[in-house]
Design an enzyme around this catalytic site. Sequence first.
Site, PDB file in Angstrom:
ATOM      1  N   ARG A 188       0.758  -1.154   0.144  1.00 27.57           N
ATOM      2  CA  ARG A 188       0.002  -0.011  -0.095  1.00 27.57           C
ATOM      3  C   ARG A 188       0.861   1.331   0.118  1.00 27.57           C
ATOM      4  NH1 ARG A 188      -2.050  -3.485   4.033  1.00 27.57           N
ATOM      5  NH2 ARG A 188      -4.245  -4.342   3.664  1.00 27.57           N
ATOM      6  N   LYS A 212      -2.004  -2.100   8.024  1.00 27.84           N
ATOM      7  CA  LYS A 212      -3.358  -1.602   8.735  1.00 27.84           C
ATOM      8  C   LYS A 212      -3.270  -2.132  10.286  1.00 27.84           C
ATOM      9  CE  LYS A 212      -6.308  -0.582   4.757  1.00 27.84           C
ATOM     10  NZ  LYS A 212      -7.410  -0.972   4.065  1.00 27.84           N
ATOM     11  N   HIS A 282      -2.562   2.455  -5.998  1.00 29.80           N
ATOM     12  CA  HIS A 282      -3.124   1.094  -5.528  1.00 29.80           C
ATOM     13  C   HIS A 282      -3.299   0.131  -6.729  1.00 29.80           C
ATOM     14  CE1 HIS A 282      -4.579  -0.792  -1.903  1.00 29.80           C
ATOM     15  NE2 HIS A 282      -5.408  -1.321  -2.714  1.00 29.80           N
ATOM     16  N   ARG A 285      -0.616  -2.351  -6.785  1.00 31.12           N
ATOM     17  CA  ARG A 285      -0.774  -3.392  -6.070  1.00 31.12           C
ATOM     18  C   ARG A 285      -1.832  -4.511  -6.419  1.00 31.12           C
ATOM     19  NH1 ARG A 285      -1.207  -4.728  -0.163  1.00 31.12           N
ATOM     20  NH2 ARG A 285      -3.136  -5.111   0.558  1.00 31.12           N
ATOM     21  N   HIS A 308      -4.102  -8.816   3.743  1.00 32.19           N
ATOM     22  CA  HIS A 308      -5.593  -8.884   3.904  1.00 32.19           C
ATOM     23  C   HIS A 308      -6.110  -9.801   5.148  1.00 32.19           C
ATOM     24  CE1 HIS A 308      -6.241  -8.205  -0.734  1.00 32.19           C
ATOM     25  NE2 HIS A 308      -5.861  -6.870  -0.202  1.00 32.19           N
ATOM     26  N   TYR A 317      -9.472 -10.812  -7.032  1.00 30.56           N
ATOM     27  CA  TYR A 317      -8.349 -10.900  -8.183  1.00 30.56           C
ATOM     28  C   TYR A 317      -8.417 -12.341  -8.931  1.00 30.56           C
ATOM     29  CZ  TYR A 317      -6.307  -6.963  -5.560  1.00 30.56           C
ATOM     30  OH  TYR A 317      -6.039  -5.833  -4.833  1.00 30.56           O
TER      31      TYR A 317
END
Length: 336
Positions: A188, A212, A282, A285, A308, A317
Amino acid sequence: MNQSAADGKIRDKWIQKFLTHLATDRGASVYTQRNYRDALTEFCRWHSSPQSTVNSPQSEVHGPPAPPAVAWEKLSRDDFRNYLRFLGRNNLGRAAIRLRFSALRTFYRFLMRHGVVEVSPIKNLSLPKLEKRLPKFLTKQQMLDLLAAPVKWLETQQQRKGPGRPFSAVACLRDVAVLETIYSCGLRISELCGLRVEDIDRGEQLVRVRGKGKKERLVPIGEPALATIQNYWNALKEQPFGASPVFYAETRRRAPLKPLQLSRRLKQYLAIAGLDPALTPHKLRHSYATHLLDAGADLRSVQELLGHAHLITTQVYTHVSTERLKKAYDAAHPRA
């Protein structure tokens, strides 16, 4: 979200505590902090408005005065149903509506943990579903063209004469390394800007990434990316070390590269590479994840590499790869 939603000082003590919690305990990104602050402030303005239950223009909610505190424990599900209808009447997009309720939902969980409320009035509230959109990504050749763009830009600047802002070969080397690192590690933008020299293990070819919620993960980094980082460091007057940022905002000032600065530079390189300048960092990514799956990587591994929390986030994806296969089949098979 409208920036004016945060113009006034927040007077609600629980919102203040929640925002502090986001920044310190959860390590939320500056974007999450901003979006949640704006969403809660906007709701407070709507709730305090005498026209909160009728179709009033959104501009009335976004006034500059600070909204009063809200008695959160007294709000009911009907209050939030009215708010949802208000947002819908103002033609707010589905994603924007869900963002606002995501902030409210997280805030109510915080209030429940602190004993302010027993249950959340938002729980199981029906929200508009998002349209299914596949993530955009670059092909392998487009990615190679983008990686070469900073060098092309430097060559163009060297041939140009006359007045104007002087170009920086060091900044060019940095940008080459930045693009290589994002694509090599699938980072990110906030993760890349937060990288420190001590996070890179050259021998093991691993990078420690702070994601995150202060979650850390180890991600492999390719030799091409490591080589471009070293080339950039070699061009600096002093080699960075320890807790120093991997990428500096400027050659003379040792502040870390900022996300907005990176986004602006990327637009420039996308244009040079003949790609859509509207693409965001992004999307690199997205390209990383799609290329891994196309090459046979399993979904669980890609989930861990991307950081994730839930597999369903990564599964989008696989839809990208499947759609490409379908198009190739339709175009090539005689009985498609």
